[in-house]
Scaffold this motif. Structure first.
Motif, PDB file in Angstrom:
ATOM      1  N   ARG A  36     -48.625  52.361 -19.762  1.00 38.69           N
ATOM      2  CA  ARG A  36     -49.202  53.429 -18.952  1.00 38.69           C
ATOM      3  C   ARG A  36     -49.276  52.992 -17.501  1.00 38.69           C
ATOM      4  NH1 ARG A  36     -53.211  54.614 -23.373  1.00 38.69           N
ATOM      5  NH2 ARG A  36     -52.241  56.338 -24.469  1.00 38.69           N
ATOM      6  N   ALA A  37     -49.162  53.965 -16.610  1.00 42.74           N
ATOM      7  CA  ALA A  37     -49.297  53.720 -15.175  1.00 42.74           C
ATOM      8  C   ALA A  37     -50.704  54.110 -14.755  1.00 42.74           C
ATOM      9  CB  ALA A  37     -48.269  54.532 -14.403  1.00 42.74           C
ATOM     10  N   ARG A  38     -51.341  53.255 -13.981  1.00 40.30           N
ATOM     11  CA  ARG A  38     -52.685  53.515 -13.451  1.00 40.30           C
ATOM     12  C   ARG A  38     -52.662  53.273 -11.946  1.00 40.30           C
ATOM     13  NH1 ARG A  38     -53.658  56.182 -17.477  1.00 40.30           N
ATOM     14  NH2 ARG A  38     -54.745  55.347 -19.273  1.00 40.30           N
ATOM     15  N   ARG A  39     -53.243  54.194 -11.187  1.00 38.75           N
ATOM     16  CA  ARG A  39     -53.297  54.036  -9.733  1.00 38.75           C
ATOM     17  C   ARG A  39     -54.284  52.924  -9.375  1.00 38.75           C
ATOM     18  NH1 ARG A  39     -55.344  58.582  -6.917  1.00 38.75           N
ATOM     19  NH2 ARG A  39     -56.641  58.874  -8.735  1.00 38.75           N
ATOM     20  N   VAL A  40     -53.904  52.114  -8.384  1.00 35.99           N
ATOM     21  CA  VAL A  40     -54.751  51.012  -7.932  1.00 35.99           C
ATOM     22  C   VAL A  40     -54.809  51.004  -6.409  1.00 35.99           C
ATOM     23  CG1 VAL A  40     -54.327  49.545  -9.932  1.00 35.99           C
ATOM     24  CG2 VAL A  40     -52.831  49.371  -7.972  1.00 35.99           C
ATOM     25  N   ALA A  41     -55.849  50.401  -5.884  1.00 34.68           N
ATOM     26  CA  ALA A  41     -55.989  50.153  -4.451  1.00 34.68           C
ATOM     27  C   ALA A  41     -56.481  48.722  -4.298  1.00 34.68           C
ATOM     28  CB  ALA A  41     -56.979  51.127  -3.828  1.00 34.68           C
ATOM     29  N   PHE A  42     -55.966  48.025  -3.263  1.00 36.93           N
ATOM     30  CA  PHE A  42     -56.404  46.652  -3.063  1.00 36.93           C
ATOM     31  C   PHE A  42     -56.329  46.276  -1.590  1.00 36.93           C
ATOM     32  CE2 PHE A  42     -52.010  46.711  -4.478  1.00 36.93           C
ATOM     33  CZ  PHE A  42     -51.337  45.846  -3.631  1.00 36.93           C
ATOM     34  N   VAL A  43     -57.149  45.284  -1.243  1.00 34.22           N
ATOM     35  CA  VAL A  43     -57.260  44.802   0.129  1.00 34.22           C
ATOM     36  C   VAL A  43     -57.110  43.291   0.108  1.00 34.22           C
ATOM     37  CG1 VAL A  43     -58.782  44.587   2.123  1.00 34.22           C
ATOM     38  CG2 VAL A  43     -58.820  46.678   0.764  1.00 34.22           C
ATOM     39  N   LEU A  44     -56.275  42.773   1.001  1.00 38.84           N
ATOM     40  CA  LEU A  44     -56.145  41.334   1.204  1.00 38.84           C
ATOM     41  C   LEU A  44     -56.737  41.020   2.565  1.00 38.84           C
ATOM     42  CD1 LEU A  44     -53.678  41.999  -0.805  1.00 38.84           C
ATOM     43  CD2 LEU A  44     -52.901  39.779  -0.087  1.00 38.84           C
ATOM     44  N   GLU A  45     -57.713  40.137   2.583  1.00 36.82           N
ATOM     45  CA  GLU A  45     -58.371  39.760   3.830  1.00 36.82           C
ATOM     46  C   GLU A  45     -58.221  38.254   4.021  1.00 36.82           C
ATOM     47  OE1 GLU A  45     -62.734  40.070   5.942  1.00 36.82           O
ATOM     48  OE2 GLU A  45     -62.211  41.435   4.335  1.00 36.82           O
ATOM     49  N   HIS A  46     -57.632  37.873   5.142  1.00 36.34           N
ATOM     50  CA  HIS A  46     -57.450  36.460   5.460  1.00 36.34           C
ATOM     51  C   HIS A  46     -58.722  35.928   6.103  1.00 36.34           C
ATOM     52  CE1 HIS A  46     -53.183  36.283   4.451  1.00 36.34           C
ATOM     53  NE2 HIS A  46     -53.175  37.548   4.828  1.00 36.34           N
ATOM     54  N   THR A  47     -59.252  34.850   5.543  1.00 34.49           N
ATOM     55  CA  THR A  47     -60.500  34.275   6.026  1.00 34.49           C
ATOM     56  C   THR A  47     -60.217  33.254   7.120  1.00 34.49           C
ATOM     57  OG1 THR A  47     -60.470  32.533   4.358  1.00 34.49           O
ATOM     58  CG2 THR A  47     -61.559  34.593   3.758  1.00 34.49           C
ATOM     59  N   PRO A  48     -61.221  32.889   7.922  1.00 38.64           N
ATOM     60  CA  PRO A  48     -61.016  31.900   8.981  1.00 38.64           C
ATOM     61  C   PRO A  48     -60.632  30.518   8.472  1.00 38.64           C
ATOM     62  CG  PRO A  48     -63.094  33.058   9.289  1.00 38.64           C
ATOM     63  CD  PRO A  48     -62.537  33.492   7.979  1.00 38.64           C
ATOM     64  N   THR A  49     -60.898  30.233   7.200  1.00 42.11           N
ATOM     65  CA  THR A  49     -60.560  28.926   6.638  1.00 42.11           C
ATOM     66  C   THR A  49     -59.201  28.932   5.945  1.00 42.11           C
ATOM     67  OG1 THR A  49     -61.739  29.483   4.613  1.00 42.11           O
ATOM     68  CG2 THR A  49     -62.982  28.320   6.317  1.00 42.11           C
ATOM     69  N   ALA A  50     -58.334  29.861   6.302  1.00 42.88           N
ATOM     70  CA  ALA A  50     -56.956  29.976   5.809  1.00 42.88           C
ATOM     71  C   ALA A  50     -56.878  30.380   4.339  1.00 42.88           C
ATOM     72  CB  ALA A  50     -56.167  28.700   6.056  1.00 42.88           C
ATOM     73  N   GLY A  51     -57.897  31.010   3.814  1.00 46.45           N
ATOM     74  CA  GLY A  51     -57.860  31.522   2.453  1.00 46.45           C
ATOM     75  C   GLY A  51     -57.586  33.014   2.450  1.00 46.45           C
ATOM     76  N   VAL A  52     -57.402  33.550   1.275  1.00 48.48           N
ATOM     77  CA  VAL A  52     -57.189  34.986   1.122  1.00 48.48           C
ATOM     78  C   VAL A  52     -58.201  35.510   0.120  1.00 48.48           C
ATOM     79  CG1 VAL A  52     -55.587  36.785   0.392  1.00 48.48           C
ATOM     80  CG2 VAL A  52     -54.726  34.791   1.592  1.00 48.48           C
ATOM     81  N   GLN A  53     -58.933  36.534   0.525  1.00 51.08           N
ATOM     82  CA  GLN A  53     -59.892  37.179  -0.359  1.00 51.08           C
ATOM     83  C   GLN A  53     -59.291  38.510  -0.788  1.00 51.08           C
ATOM     84  OE1 GLN A  53     -63.652  38.086   1.413  1.00 51.08           O
ATOM     85  NE2 GLN A  53     -64.646  38.378  -0.556  1.00 51.08           N
ATOM     86  N   ILE A  54     -59.289  38.781  -2.097  1.00 51.50           N
ATOM     87  CA  ILE A  54     -58.683  39.994  -2.630  1.00 51.50           C
ATOM     88  C   ILE A  54     -59.764  40.878  -3.233  1.00 51.50           C
ATOM     89  CG2 ILE A  54     -57.046  40.937  -4.312  1.00 51.50           C
ATOM     90  CD1 ILE A  54     -55.558  38.272  -4.144  1.00 51.50           C
ATOM     91  N   GLN A  55     -59.745  42.142  -2.822  1.00 52.13           N
ATOM     92  CA  GLN A  55     -60.603  43.166  -3.428  1.00 52.13           C
ATOM     93  C   GLN A  55     -59.665  44.164  -4.086  1.00 52.13           C
ATOM     94  OE1 GLN A  55     -62.898  44.837  -0.258  1.00 52.13           O
ATOM     95  NE2 GLN A  55     -63.779  42.880   0.320  1.00 52.13           N
ATOM     96  N   ALA A  56     -59.872  44.432  -5.370  1.00 49.68           N
ATOM     97  CA  ALA A  56     -58.979  45.334  -6.104  1.00 49.68           C
ATOM     98  C   ALA A  56     -59.804  46.288  -6.954  1.00 49.68           C
ATOM     99  CB  ALA A  56     -58.024  44.540  -6.985  1.00 49.68           C
ATOM    100  N   GLU A  57     -59.268  47.509  -7.107  1.00 46.86           N
ATOM    101  CA  GLU A  57     -59.942  48.482  -7.956  1.00 46.86           C
ATOM    102  C   GLU A  57     -58.908  49.387  -8.618  1.00 46.86           C
ATOM    103  OE1 GLU A  57     -62.332  51.475  -6.018  1.00 46.86           O
ATOM    104  OE2 GLU A  57     -61.159  51.288  -4.194  1.00 46.86           O
TER     105      GLU A  57
END
Length: 87
Positions: A36-57
Motif C-alpha cells: 500500500r502507498a501512504r502519504r508522508v511528510a518529513f523534515v531534515l534539519e542540519h544541527t550546528p554540530t554537523a548532525g541531521v535531525q529528522i522529523q517524519a509523519e
C-alpha cells in the motif's frame, strides 16, 4: 512490514537553508500479497554540530503500529540523504 521505497518526493521551499522539507508516498509491504502507498511528510534539519535531525509523519496512517513504522521511515530517509538521492 517492510518499507520498499518513497516515491514522488517533492521538496518544499523553506526560508532557512539548514532546514529541508519534503513530501512523498511511502510504499509499504505488509505481506507477500499486500502493498500500500501512504502519504508522508518529513523534515531534515542540519544541527550546528554537523548532525541531521529528522522529523517524519504519516499523513495517511499505516495498518501497522505507528512507532516502529516511523522509525523505519526515518532510517530510510537518512539512507536516502546519505546517498544524495533526495531532491
Amino acid at each position: 512490514m517492510e518499507l520498499l521505497e518513497i516515491r514522488n518526493i517533492t521538496r518544499k521551499d523553506a526560508a532557512v537553508l539548514y532546514r529541508r522539507t519534503f513530501s512523498g508516498e511511502a510504499i509499504l509491504k505488509y505481506d507477500e500479497l499486500t502493498t500500500r502507498a501512504r502519504r508522508v511528510a518529513f523534515v531534515l534539519e542540519h544541527t550546528p554540530t554537523a548532525g541531521v535531525q529528522i522529523q517524519a509523519e504519516f499523513l495517511d496512517l499505516p495498518d501497522y503500529p505507528l512507532v516502529p513504522a516511523i522509525r523505519m521511515l526515518k532510517e530510510h530517509i537518512l539512507a536516502l540523504d546519505k546517498r544524495g538521492l533526495l531532491p
